[in-house]
Write a protein that holds these residues in place. Structure first.
Motif, PDB file in Angstrom:
ATOM      1  N   ILE A 438       1.196  -1.154   0.248  1.00 13.84           N
ATOM      2  CA  ILE A 438       0.440  -0.299  -0.124  1.00 13.84           C
ATOM      3  C   ILE A 438       0.796   1.951  -0.400  1.00 13.84           C
ATOM      4  N   SER A 439       2.327   1.538  -0.187  1.00 13.68           N
ATOM      5  CA  SER A 439       3.508   2.525   0.520  1.00 13.68           C
ATOM      6  C   SER A 439       3.701   1.894  -0.627  1.00 13.68           C
ATOM      7  N   ASP A 440       4.767   1.168  -0.096  1.00 11.61           N
ATOM      8  CA  ASP A 440       6.550   1.099  -1.216  1.00 11.61           C
ATOM      9  C   ASP A 440       6.248  -0.277  -2.006  1.00 11.61           C
ATOM     10  N   CYS A 441       5.581   0.448  -3.566  1.00 17.55           N
ATOM     11  CA  CYS A 441       6.073  -0.892  -4.231  1.00 17.55           C
ATOM     12  C   CYS A 441       7.119  -1.790  -4.739  1.00 17.55           C
ATOM     13  N   ARG A 442       8.402  -1.815  -3.872  1.00 19.75           N
ATOM     14  CA  ARG A 442       9.910  -2.855  -3.546  1.00 19.75           C
ATOM     15  C   ARG A 442       9.310  -3.678  -2.943  1.00 19.75           C
ATOM     16  N   GLY A 454      11.083 -24.680   3.410  1.00 25.21           N
ATOM     17  CA  GLY A 454       9.562 -24.927   3.128  1.00 25.21           C
ATOM     18  C   GLY A 454       9.242 -24.067   1.652  1.00 25.21           C
ATOM     19  N   GLN A 455       8.253 -24.216   1.288  1.00 28.86           N
ATOM     20  CA  GLN A 455       7.284 -23.633   0.009  1.00 28.86           C
ATOM     21  C   GLN A 455       5.930 -22.299   0.856  1.00 28.86           C
ATOM     22  N   PHE A 456       6.075 -21.647   0.050  1.00 28.91           N
ATOM     23  CA  PHE A 456       4.560 -20.613  -0.163  1.00 28.91           C
ATOM     24  C   PHE A 456       3.936 -20.161  -1.720  1.00 28.91           C
ATOM     25  N   PHE A 457       3.410 -20.582  -1.443  1.00 30.10           N
ATOM     26  CA  PHE A 457       2.294 -20.779  -2.941  1.00 30.10           C
ATOM     27  C   PHE A 457       1.925 -18.803  -3.116  1.00 30.10           C
ATOM     28  N   PHE A 458       2.357 -18.355  -3.634  1.00 24.84           N
ATOM     29  CA  PHE A 458       1.997 -16.426  -4.152  1.00 24.84           C
ATOM     30  C   PHE A 458       1.996 -16.216  -5.952  1.00 24.84           C
ATOM     31  N   GLY A 459       0.670 -16.046  -6.307  1.00 24.89           N
ATOM     32  CA  GLY A 459       0.255 -15.639  -7.768  1.00 24.89           C
ATOM     33  C   GLY A 459       0.430 -14.242  -7.962  1.00 24.89           C
ATOM     34  N   ARG A 460       0.389 -13.906  -7.506  1.00 27.59           N
ATOM     35  CA  ARG A 460      -0.116 -12.381  -7.407  1.00 27.59           C
ATOM     36  C   ARG A 460       0.869 -10.840  -6.905  1.00 27.59           C
ATOM     37  N   GLU A 461       1.197 -10.241  -7.158  1.00 30.99           N
ATOM     38  CA  GLU A 461       1.638  -8.871  -6.897  1.00 30.99           C
ATOM     39  C   GLU A 461       1.497  -7.842  -6.961  1.00 30.99           C
ATOM     40  N   ASP A 462       0.159  -6.618  -6.104  1.00 28.20           N
ATOM     41  CA  ASP A 462       0.036  -6.086  -6.692  1.00 28.20           C
ATOM     42  C   ASP A 462       0.723  -4.210  -5.682  1.00 28.20           C
ATOM     43  N   CYS A 463       0.323  -3.056  -6.555  1.00 28.69           N
ATOM     44  CA  CYS A 463       0.947  -2.440  -5.132  1.00 28.69           C
ATOM     45  C   CYS A 463      -0.149  -0.763  -5.584  1.00 28.69           C
ATOM     46  N   LEU A 464      -0.977  -0.291  -4.134  1.00 27.53           N
ATOM     47  CA  LEU A 464      -0.989   0.180  -4.182  1.00 27.53           C
ATOM     48  C   LEU A 464      -0.660   1.104  -3.611  1.00 27.53           C
ATOM     49  N   LYS A 465      -0.543   2.653  -3.662  1.00 24.23           N
ATOM     50  CA  LYS A 465      -0.064   3.849  -3.423  1.00 24.23           C
ATOM     51  C   LYS A 465      -0.953   4.613  -2.701  1.00 24.23           C
ATOM     52  N   THR A 466      -1.127   5.160  -1.466  1.00 24.79           N
ATOM     53  CA  THR A 466      -2.159   5.701  -0.701  1.00 24.79           C
ATOM     54  C   THR A 466      -1.509   6.178   0.642  1.00 24.79           C
ATOM     55  N   THR A 467      -2.637   6.785   1.300  1.00 30.56           N
ATOM     56  CA  THR A 467      -2.025   8.292   2.205  1.00 30.56           C
ATOM     57  C   THR A 467      -2.400   6.849   3.526  1.00 30.56           C
ATOM     58  N   THR A 468      -1.516   6.519   4.401  1.00 28.61           N
ATOM     59  CA  THR A 468      -1.771   6.410   5.862  1.00 28.61           C
ATOM     60  C   THR A 468      -2.503   7.443   6.475  1.00 28.61           C
ATOM     61  N   GLY A 472      -5.617  10.236  14.340  1.00 30.13           N
ATOM     62  CA  GLY A 472      -6.707  10.944  15.228  1.00 30.13           C
ATOM     63  C   GLY A 472      -7.717  10.390  13.989  1.00 30.13           C
ATOM     64  N   ASN A 473      -7.534  10.210  12.959  1.00 29.52           N
ATOM     65  CA  ASN A 473      -8.650  10.455  11.743  1.00 29.52           C
ATOM     66  C   ASN A 473      -9.367   9.061  12.027  1.00 29.52           C
ATOM     67  N   SER A 474     -10.558   8.384  12.221  1.00 31.49           N
ATOM     68  CA  SER A 474     -11.531   7.548  12.158  1.00 31.49           C
ATOM     69  C   SER A 474     -12.148   7.596  11.067  1.00 31.49           C
ATOM     70  N   SER A 475     -12.058   8.766  10.258  1.00 34.79           N
ATOM     71  CA  SER A 475     -12.785   8.200   8.324  1.00 34.79           C
ATOM     72  C   SER A 475     -12.071   7.500   7.782  1.00 34.79           C
ATOM     73  N   ARG A 476     -12.370   7.089   6.538  1.00 38.33           N
ATOM     74  CA  ARG A 476     -12.294   5.701   5.909  1.00 38.33           C
ATOM     75  C   ARG A 476     -10.378   5.238   5.929  1.00 38.33           C
ATOM     76  N   PRO A 477     -10.274   3.982   5.818  1.00 36.08           N
ATOM     77  CA  PRO A 477      -8.571   3.946   6.533  1.00 36.08           C
ATOM     78  C   PRO A 477      -8.822   3.383   5.013  1.00 36.08           C
ATOM     79  N   ALA A 478      -6.634   3.671   4.734  1.00 36.83           N
ATOM     80  CA  ALA A 478      -6.185   3.408   3.510  1.00 36.83           C
ATOM     81  C   ALA A 478      -6.998   1.983   3.675  1.00 36.83           C
ATOM     82  N   ALA A 479      -6.539   1.114   4.371  1.00 36.80           N
ATOM     83  CA  ALA A 479      -7.041  -0.116   4.080  1.00 36.80           C
ATOM     84  C   ALA A 479      -8.564  -0.453   3.176  1.00 36.80           C
TER      85      ALA A 479
END
Length: 508
Positions: A438-442, A454-468, A472-479
């Motif tokens: 959500i903040s650092d595409c790296r 061992g192995q974990f399985f991941f088929g997709r990686e995305d990047c979503l740049k937002t403002t955390t 004190g801000n109880s409005s809609r969270p970045a998540a």
């Protein structure tokens, strides 16, 4: 004489029928509201119970058939905890939406999640659940049953189960809390309780289903049993059982009369470090955890013990101080779920099964404290980092995720169209996980893992740049932002393919 007999029969017969139906008769014993009635009889047309009560008895018919029920009405002058204290083991307690008074004492203005009219039951002291007791909300359509604090409530928990010193193996009848809303906020937004439900050591199942929990300072449920037990020694002597399912857990910023500003510590806390070799006794399934919370859940298991975490939706903002931060009792990990192992080097690792979960946070998605095993299937992780690995000298082991394939059906669809190998009856694409930064595409799907095998399985990686958001801000969270919406500034499908292989790293 014959006419007199007929008259007596005509007069007496209705009296016997009324007594049989537990109705008040002039000159007869006046029934107490705590007197038992056969649960099956609640459905008789002659008994004038509310629609909600009849519906609830019908819903739980197989579980409560042949048992005794007590049906209560909301009365702001009565203490629900005291009424329950007077009831015996195995009683089914139905809280109806019928009220004795059109007005109730003032309560905090926490909005109803359901949009329904609240019917408040008040407690002066914590409710102590006895062996086999059920507490079921039985509201009519358009109402919800709320358990609230009396003005002078001083206990640290709203409900308690079990004891510190003994498992009480003779008490094996399950407890159930269902269809209730818990409101732990006191007058003037004070929070006198730490936990809504505090559970210690017991030898029965505790089922918490279809409830709404507004979080207090610490957690909705705190299961904390430190007494030693090897569950493999006897089928009849098991450790605590907990099924937490289909509940809504809501956290918010807490600002009290003494100017203390905190956020709740965790949604669910499970601490069973001394319970060994126990399986299929503890599970979190199908819950929704929302709002401002430091950790959605924190779990610690003993050697050889397993826990299932399936199909939960976590959407929280982690930022803000907590009570346990300020008192030094615990150090927060600021995560979706915190998974802890044990320190016994020669003992079998505990196993966490995570499948079908949507974990969206502003902090870390998962914090792991090895040694432990983790089976990870068809989860979506979103946050500032996917992992934090504590105690790097210990190894995190990836367990086989394919047995969890049935929990993944249609949950995650691969964006890659190519043949995939199969293991058992499920393909890799059916059990693979995905990651969104959500903040650092790296930050990639394996970032934060340092010592694992061992192995974990991941088929997709995305990047979503937002403002955390700030605490004190109880409005809609970045998540809460949909990664597929127009607010996603960067979206990258990586070349991981269908599988990410984790190399064995030792002695780091």
């Amino acid at each position: 004489m014959i006419k007199l007999q007929h008259y007596l029969v005509w007069l007496i017969t209705p009296l016997f029928l009324l007594q049989a139906l537990n109705q008040e008769v002039p000159g007869a014993h006046r029934p107490n509201k705590l007197d038992p009635i056969e649960c099956d009889s609640v459905l008789l047309p002659a008994l004038k119970h509310t629609t909600g009560v009849k519906q609830r008895v019908a819903q739980y018919g197989n579980l409560i058939r042949g048992r005794h029920c007590t049906v209560l009405s909301a009365n702001p002058a009565e203490d629900l905890s005291e009424l329950i204290k007077q009831l015996p083991d195995d009683r089914v307690i139905l809280l109806s939406s019928h009220t004795f008074s059109p007005t109730t004492p003032s309560v905090p203005t926490t909005p109803s999640v359901t949009g329904k009219t609240r019917i408040h039951y008040y407690i002066r002291n914590e409710i102590v659940l006895k062996n086999g007791q059920f507490i079921l909300g039985a509201a009519d359509d358009g109402f919800e049953i709320v358990i609230s604090l009396w003005e002078r409530f001083r206990d640290k928990n709203m409900v308690r189960v079990g004891t510190t010193d003994n498992f009480h193996f003779g008490k094996t009848h399950e407890n159930r809390l269902s269809h209730l809303t818990f409101l732990p906020t006191g007058p003037l937004d004070q929070h006198p309780v730490n936990t809504i439900l505090f559970a210690e050591c017991y030898n029965r199942r505790l089922i918490i289903e279809d409830n709404v929990f507004h979080l207090p300072d610490w957690s909705a449920v705190d299961l904390d049993c430190k007494k030693s037990l090897d569950a493999s020694d006897s089928d009849s002597q098991q450790g605590p059982g907990l099924l937490f399912t289909k509940n809504i857990v809501i956290g918010k910023i807490i600002s009290t009369i003494d100017n203390r500003i905190t956020i709740p510590r965790e949604g669910i806390f499970i601490n069973l470090p001394a319970i060994k070799n126990q399986s299929k006794r503890v599970a979190l399934t199908g819950n929704t955890i929302l709002g401002v919370i430091a950790d959605a859940g924190q779990f610690e298991l003993g050697p050889g013990t397993s826990m299932d975490v399936f199909r939960n939706t976590v959407n929280i903002t982690n930022a803000g101080p907590t009570v346990r931060d300020t008192t030094g009792l615990r150090i927060t990990q600021r995560s979706g779920f915190v998974l802890k192992g044990h320190s016994e080097s020669d003992a079998e690792r505990p196993l966490y099964n995570l499948a079908g979960n949507q974990i969206r946070v502003t902090g870390m998605a998962l914090a792991v404290s090895p040694p432990l095993e983790l089976a990870l299937a068809c989860n979506h992780l979103q946050g500032s980092s996917p992992w934090r690995q504590l105690y790097k000298e210990f190894t995190l082991k990836a367990a086989d995720p394919f047995p969890l394939g049935s929990k993944c059906k249609n949950f995650v669809s691969s964006t890659l169209v190519m043949p995939t190998p199969t293991t058992g009856s499920y393909t890799i694409s059916q059990i693979e996980n995905s990651w969104t930064a959500i903040s650092d595409c790296r930050i990639k799907a394996l970032s934060g893992l340092t010592n694992f095998e061992g192995q974990f399985f991941f088929g997709r990686e995305d990047c979503l740049k937002t403002t955390t958001l700030s605490p004190g801000n109880s409005s809609r969270p970045a998540a809460d932002i949909d990664p597929d919406s127009s607010t996603a500034t960067t979206s990258v499908t990586t070349g991981l393919g269908v599988i990410t292989t984790l190399t064995l790293l030792l002695n780091l």
